[in-house]
Design an enzyme around this catalytic site. Sequence first.
Site, PDB file in Angstrom:
ATOM      1  N   SER A 136     -38.331 -28.140  78.837  1.00  0.00           N
ATOM      2  CA  SER A 136     -37.521 -29.356  78.852  1.00  0.00           C
ATOM      3  C   SER A 136     -37.382 -29.802  80.295  1.00  0.00           C
ATOM      4  O   SER A 136     -37.501 -28.981  81.219  1.00  0.00           O
ATOM      5  CB  SER A 136     -36.131 -29.072  78.259  1.00  0.00           C
ATOM      6  OG  SER A 136     -35.238 -30.140  78.488  1.00  0.00           O
ATOM      7  N   TYR A 149     -28.175 -24.180  77.825  1.00  0.00           N
ATOM      8  CA  TYR A 149     -29.470 -24.780  77.523  1.00  0.00           C
ATOM      9  C   TYR A 149     -30.327 -24.881  78.785  1.00  0.00           C
ATOM     10  O   TYR A 149     -31.516 -24.529  78.773  1.00  0.00           O
ATOM     11  CB  TYR A 149     -29.265 -26.161  76.899  1.00  0.00           C
ATOM     12  CG  TYR A 149     -30.537 -26.841  76.469  1.00  0.00           C
ATOM     13  CD1 TYR A 149     -31.203 -26.438  75.319  1.00  0.00           C
ATOM     14  CD2 TYR A 149     -31.079 -27.895  77.205  1.00  0.00           C
ATOM     15  CE1 TYR A 149     -32.380 -27.064  74.918  1.00  0.00           C
ATOM     16  CE2 TYR A 149     -32.245 -28.519  76.813  1.00  0.00           C
ATOM     17  CZ  TYR A 149     -32.895 -28.103  75.670  1.00  0.00           C
ATOM     18  OH  TYR A 149     -34.053 -28.718  75.278  1.00  0.00           O
TER      19      TYR A 149
END
Length: 251
Positions: A136, A149
């Site tokens: 990501s 995250y």
Amino acid sequence: MTLAGKHAVVTGGARGIGHAIALRLAHEGARVSIVSRTVGTLRQAQGDAAFFRAAADLTERAEVHRAFAACREENGAIGILVNNSGIAESAPLARTSDAMWDRIIATNLTGTFLCTREVVEEMRAAGWGRIVNIASTAGMGGAAYISAYCASKHGVVGFTRAIAAELTGTGVTANAICPGYTETEMMARAVANIASKTGRSEAVARELMAQGNPEGRIATVDEVAAAVLDCINGTQTGEDIVIPAPASALT
């Protein structure tokens, strides 16, 4: 290159980015196995493709081992692994519970490690293999309220670089795709969450998310799938590929 006859395993391939990747690889001729927590072990048509599906909790070593063994039994030796399975949750650091932290790290990072370890030696022995980890843009920077995250995706990027270095000269490559916000069910939930917590409209929430992406737009699952295919067809290794690609990367 042709993917005909090659066996690709895509984790989390039942929906979203993973589903688009599985469809693209099948279209290119690969035999595709999907490993996911949410599917049973069966053949099921998806568009024009039939995927073998194996259910597994990818945070559990024994379940990963059983699922990959089932994939091999059905489709042969594994030459391509796309580690796509992941979860996203948000909370301020003070309200990030131990359980949330452990859940995100286990799914996004430990799951990537366990699945990669399952295939690396057979790829090395074959003299060819492709490992593509879906990370990501959060793995390349920081953002408020997603500390777990961000940590997990930074870990995926670092893990990818490490195994790429370890596998240099073996014919096995490892690369990380780093999408920004992408049109998926996960993003739709994030938009609704932002709108409910801030009182803004979903349209405004989407625009704020787009502004945080490279190029100021939301990525598509097909863009991510195309980047995965580029990694499989190419020889580059240890790279972090941002999606949407910044304009500077296209010139």
